[in-house]
Design an enzyme around this catalytic site. Structure first.
Site, short mmCIF file in Angstrom:
data_model
loop_
_atom_site.label_atom_id
_atom_site.label_comp_id
_atom_site.label_asym_id
_atom_site.label_seq_id
_atom_site.Cartn_x
_atom_site.Cartn_y
_atom_site.Cartn_z
N TYR A 199 35.50 48.70 31.49
CA TYR A 199 35.74 49.27 32.96
C TYR A 199 36.37 48.18 33.88
O TYR A 199 36.17 46.94 33.39
CB TYR A 199 34.32 49.56 33.59
N CYS A 200 36.87 48.49 34.97
CA CYS A 200 37.35 47.58 35.94
C CYS A 200 37.34 48.30 37.37
O CYS A 200 36.77 49.35 37.44
CB CYS A 200 38.87 47.17 35.62
N THR A 201 37.88 47.59 38.31
CA THR A 201 37.80 48.25 39.60
C THR A 201 38.18 49.61 39.86
O THR A 201 37.50 50.23 40.29
CB THR A 201 38.56 47.17 40.58
N GLY A 252 40.69 50.97 37.42
CA GLY A 252 41.23 51.60 36.05
C GLY A 252 42.21 51.17 35.48
O GLY A 252 42.44 51.18 34.40
N ILE A 311 35.33 51.53 38.62
CA ILE A 311 34.16 51.41 39.30
C ILE A 311 34.02 52.19 40.64
O ILE A 311 33.15 53.01 41.06
CB ILE A 311 33.73 50.01 39.65
#
Length: 429
Positions: free
Chosen positions: A353-355, A357, A383
């Site tokens: 996951y990241c901020t 995508g 997220i």
């Protein structure tokens, strides 16, 4: 795309093509781009360069026009960098001294389009030399032709959020093949200026990545323009835009540029392509996977790893419970981290996951290319989208953002009592 010629510019066009084809117009960070480019032009081409620059300058200034106040007898003023200009001399001086990079971007786009148009016309010239070249030129739409109709709202409505919290910030990305990123750059610059948006937009042959802020009216028109653009309408949908409270004041300026990658991992897209990412999981599916992982937390051996693809100062203030958070300062260090820890991921199911995508798209492709994992999954929408559905879910703490807000709070959980405020060159993510 920008039109290339005017009726009085038919002289020496073929010679112009030969000279333009040797220019490297991809560099957008020259210290003095105009002078550097001029130095490479011979006498027969300087006239075309001068025309392109004047056209780019005029377009930039025109997009800064705002209605004059009722008490003023003039028909128009100009607003730029949160300043109001009442006469052409002052706005021209401001643009010339403060916005050289933007003018250069649009100038190179016009020159590149001129080259492409003339090259395509060269074969037609050989079939009928009696007919003038201009008879065969098919005019392409100017950048202005792709700007939204903002007549339904006033300049005040478009700029309403510049000093308040009434607006919003959009976060999005779109991976798709772009043949002419320089034209897209010129269009995005004009589009954002037209709507009084600030922020950062990265463009490459592999797609576009942006974070822009402005009034809600402006961001709505921006989304409509993106969804209606033929380059993106088959790849983007409304749900791909993540929004949060903010506005134009969240960014010091507008920065639009052409780069090799739309998120800087430091590896050419030709080597690690966005076309081979991990399996996308919706926020709901991702939530269930994390729930399963945490329920087995006491087991000695788990076949699943929850991997945070962000930088250390991002995960420091907020992260998913039970995640593995690499101690990296920027995303270009991520491949090196993977290479040094291949055994950690061997025969594992990886949930990334990241901020928003975008880092997972290339990051998961890199991890898959190593061939050590059982499966690689990634959180679709990042997220941002997860917290829209699960504000009190398994993500605890604040969400770091790359603008002057620094962090967004969705729940009351505190992961770290100290917040790391760093400005990273990563750009919108």
């Amino acid at each position: 795309m920008p039109s290339s010629t005017t009726p009085d510019e038919g002289d020496d066009l073929e010679n112009c093509v030969l000279n333009f084809s040797d220019l490297d117009l991809k560099e957008s960070h020259l210290i003095s781009p105009s002078h550097s480019l001029k130095a490479e032009l011979d006498g027969s081409v300087k006239k075309k360069y001068s025309f392109a620059k004047k056209k780019a300058f005029a377009l930039f200034v025109r997009n800064k026009q705002v209605p004059a106040p009722p008490f003023d007898c003039k028909e128009k003023w100009w607003r730029c960098c949160q300043q109001l200009f009442a006469d052409q001399t002052s706005i021209h001086r401001h643009v010339a001294t403060q916005h050289g990079d933007e003018i250069y971007q649009q100038t190179t786009s016009i020159l590149k389009q001129l080259t492409a148009t003339l090259s395509a016309s060269k074969s037609l010239m050989s079939t009928d030399k009696k007919s003038p070249l201009k008879d065969y030129l098919t005019p392409c739409p100017e950048v202005s032709a792709w700007l939204p109709d903002a007549s339904c709202c006033s300049s005040d409505e478009l700029m309403r959020s510049q000093g308040s919290e009434e607006g919003e910030v959009l976060l999005y990305y779109c991976y798709c093949d772009l043949e002419d990123p320089h034209w897209v750059c010129a269009w995005q610059t004009a589009l954002c200026q037209c709507l009084h948006l600030t922020g950062k937009v990265r463009i490459a042959t592999e797609g576009i990545n942006g974070t822009v802020g402005g009034s809600k009216m402006a961001t709505r028109l921006y989304v409509e323009a993106m969804l209606s653009c033929p380059l993106f309408k088959d790849y983007l949908c409304k749900n791909d835009f993540k929004s949060s409270k903010g506005g134009a004041h969240c960014f010091p300026e507008l920065r639009v540029g052409v780069f090799e990658e739309i998120v800087p991992m430091g590896i050419s897209p030709s080597k690690i392509s966005y076309k081979k990412p991990g399996i996308h999981l919706s926020p709901g599916e991702f939530h269930k996977e994390v729930e399963k992982l945490l329920s087995r937390a006491n087991e000695e051996q788990s076949d699943t790893i929850l991997l945070d693809c962000r930088n250390f100062y991002e995960s420091k203030i907020g992260r998913f419970q039970g995640c593995l958070a690499p101690d990296i300062r920027k995303f270009s260090y991520f491949p090196s981290y993977i290479d040094k820890n291949l055994d950690v991921f061997r025969q594992k199911r990886v949930l990334m996951y990241c901020t928003g995508g975008i880092r997972c798209e290339r990051g998961s492709a890199y991890l898959r290319a190593k061939g050590v994992c059982k499966e690689v999954f990634q959180l679709k929408g990042g997220i941002h989208k997860y917290l829209e559905e699960f504000p009190d879910g398994f993500y605890k703490g604040k969400l770091f953002v790359f603008d002057e807000r620094y962090a967004l709070a969705y729940n009351n959980a505190v992961v770290s009592g100290r917040m790391f405020v760093l400005w990273s060159p990563v750009g919108p993510v």
